[in-house]
Design an enzyme around this catalytic site. Structure first.
Site, PDB file in Angstrom:
ATOM      1  CB  THR A  10       1.236  65.938  28.314  1.00  0.00           C
ATOM      2  OG1 THR A  10       0.272  66.339  27.361  1.00  0.00           O
ATOM      3  CG2 THR A  10       1.165  66.843  29.525  1.00  0.00           C
ATOM      4  N   GLY A 129       0.048  60.336  39.891  1.00  0.00           N
ATOM      5  CA  GLY A 129       0.835  61.409  39.272  1.00  0.00           C
ATOM      6  C   GLY A 129       2.160  61.608  39.983  1.00  0.00           C
ATOM      7  CE  LYS A 200      -4.069  57.196  37.250  1.00  0.00           C
ATOM      8  NZ  LYS A 200      -4.694  58.526  37.207  1.00  0.00           N
TER       9      LYS A 200
HETATM   10  N1  HSE Z   1      -5.948  61.409  33.282  1.00  0.00           N
HETATM   11  C1  HSE Z   1      -5.219  61.081  34.452  1.00  0.00           C
HETATM   12  C2  HSE Z   1      -5.868  61.777  35.639  1.00  0.00           C
HETATM   13  C3  HSE Z   1      -3.781  61.480  34.293  1.00  0.00           C
HETATM   14  O1  HSE Z   1      -6.639  62.717  35.407  1.00  0.00           O
HETATM   15  O2  HSE Z   1      -5.627  61.408  36.782  1.00  0.00           O
HETATM   16  C4  HSE Z   1      -2.885  61.020  35.404  1.00  0.00           C
HETATM   17  O3  HSE Z   1      -2.801  59.645  35.463  1.00  0.00           O
END
Ligand code: HSE
Length: 414
Positions: A10, A129, A200
């Site tokens: 992706t 993101g 994170k």
């Molecule tokens: N799976 C992660 C989320 C993707 O939903 O935030 C982005 O890091």
């Protein structure tokens, strides 16, 4: 300027498309004649892809190519991403990544390798993101001591919670839309059970304290056990339920570092962050509170962050490094979460309503009780006063007239 992409999933396909489609403006902004994707590594075949002629299954085609100076690692997972990243850094190539699992687990080693080889290891896309977050924290706010970083860090769970709450959509249906939209991890339990938000949070905590914070040390709870009854009570008391990651500096220099669902007051901006959006509140000793907001997951927002890092590396050129990141790991940075003062939302069933109220008053002092229409007759929900989490949980364990069904931490001050 030639770059390579490792992993054509992706995010990797988004990076290849973005660099190719916006090649001229990217080159202009970086002050070079051109930027193009020379190679893409993936073990799978992609017949008919516009990038078919660039695809390779052989890592040597990238690491041994002197024309490739920046490599985007979008493979995900620890192995072989770690070995490939290390080899590229040793070969004098900048590496940029969206792979938060690798950064959280091995960031200290890879950042050290990057420093030793005068190249950069950048990972803007690993947290939030598409939100510009790690560079502002590391650069624009470099003069600050970080007192707290708290945020909604997982797009999938925020999307699921929003759909469940606002559209009454069943959990499974919301998850399947999140998967179709490319938000969810390959194994979505990493989203649901908080591991992704934990990684994170570990990255943010490492940046905040300058030492590598091991994600395994961070107490983590996901949204699997959340239910709509608690959401209704929370709304009645003017709170939204959000999955939050926090690292907050304590007086002794350690950090309260935790991932958990929390009640967030409607007065907080974080309570209004819905769908796939993430938001991160950063409090510095000089700047005060700042907020960062944007799409926390998805192909092109994440690709946008990766390409921003590529641009930084292209601007830097060879044999340079950005110099941000952190040092060796230090387990003493993370405090015992149970000693933190918190207040708790509690819902449970009274064996005898009057006796339960008496006991709750005796054990906790005055609580803030919450009422919703058509609740079961013996159900009681309340928010405790602040005390250490350990003390509050011990007190809950002593109750004889009240059986606890759910407990959620309340974040009054964000
Ligand atoms: N799976 C992660 C989320 C993707 O939903 O935030 C982005 O890091």
């Amino acid at each position: 300027m030639q770059i390579a992409v490792m992993g054509f999933g992706t995010v990797g396909s988004g990076v290849a498309e973005l660099v190719t489609n916006n090649s001229a403006l990217l080159a202009r902004r970086c002050g070079v004649d051109s930027i193009e994707v020379k190679r893409i590594l993936d073990i799978r075949d992609f017949p008919g892809s516009p990038f078919e002629d660039k695809l390779t299954k052989n890592f040597e085609d990238i690491v041994s190519d002197p024309e490739i100076s920046v490599v985007a690692e979008t493979m995900g997972g620890l192995r072989p991403a770690f070995e490939f990243t290390a080899a590229c850094l040793k070969a004098g190539k900048h590496v940029v990544t969206s792979n938060k699992e690798l950064v959280a687990a091995k960031g200290d080693e890879l950042l050290k390798l990057a420093r030793e080889n005068s190249v950069s290891y950048l990972f803007e896309a690993s947290v939030g993101g598409g939100i510009p977050l790690l560079r502002p924290i590391s650069r624009c706010l470099a003069g600050n001591e970080f007192l707290e970083i708290t945020g909604i860090l997982n797009g999938t769970t925020n999307f699921i919670l929003t759909k469940m709450i606002t559209e009454n959509m069943p959990f499974g249906e919301a998850l399947s839309i999140a998967q179709k939209n490319g938000y969810a991890e390959r194994d979505p339990s990493a989203d649901i059970d908080g591991a992704d938000a934990c990684r994170k949070t570990a990255i943010l905590a490492s940046l905040a304290c300058g030492k590598h914070v091991d994600p395994d040390l961070i107490h983590t709870e996901g949204i699997r056990d959340l239910n709509l009854e608690d959401v209704r009570y929370a709304h009645a008391a003017k709170f939204a339920v959000k999955l939050l990651g926090t690292c907050r500096k304590k007086r002794d220099g350690s950090f309260y570092t935790i991932v958990r669902p929390a009640l967030v007051p409607f007065t907080s901006l974080l309570s209004r962050v819905d769908g796939v959006f993430n938001a991160v509140m950063v409090r510095g000793d000089a700047v005060g509170v700042t907020m960062f907001y944007g799409r926390g997951a998805g192909k092109m927002p994440t690709a946008s962050a990766v390409v921003g890092d590529i641009a930084d590396c292209v601007c830097l050129g060879r044999n340079t490094k950005t110099g941000y990141g952190w040092g060796d790991r230090d387990g003493s940075v993370v405090s015992d979460y149970l000693s933190e003062p918190v207040s708790l939302y509690v819902r449970g069933l009274a064996t005898d309503r009057a006796a339960a109220y008496d006991e709750l008053l005796e054990v906790f002092g005055s609580n803030r009780y919450i009422y919703v229409g058509d609740a079961p007759i013996n159900e009681i929900a309340f928010i405790t006063q602040r005390d250490s989490e350990r003390t509050l949980r011990q007190k809950l364990g002593t109750l004889r007239n009240f059986s606890v069904k759910s407990v959620i931490r309340v974040e009054d001050d964000i």
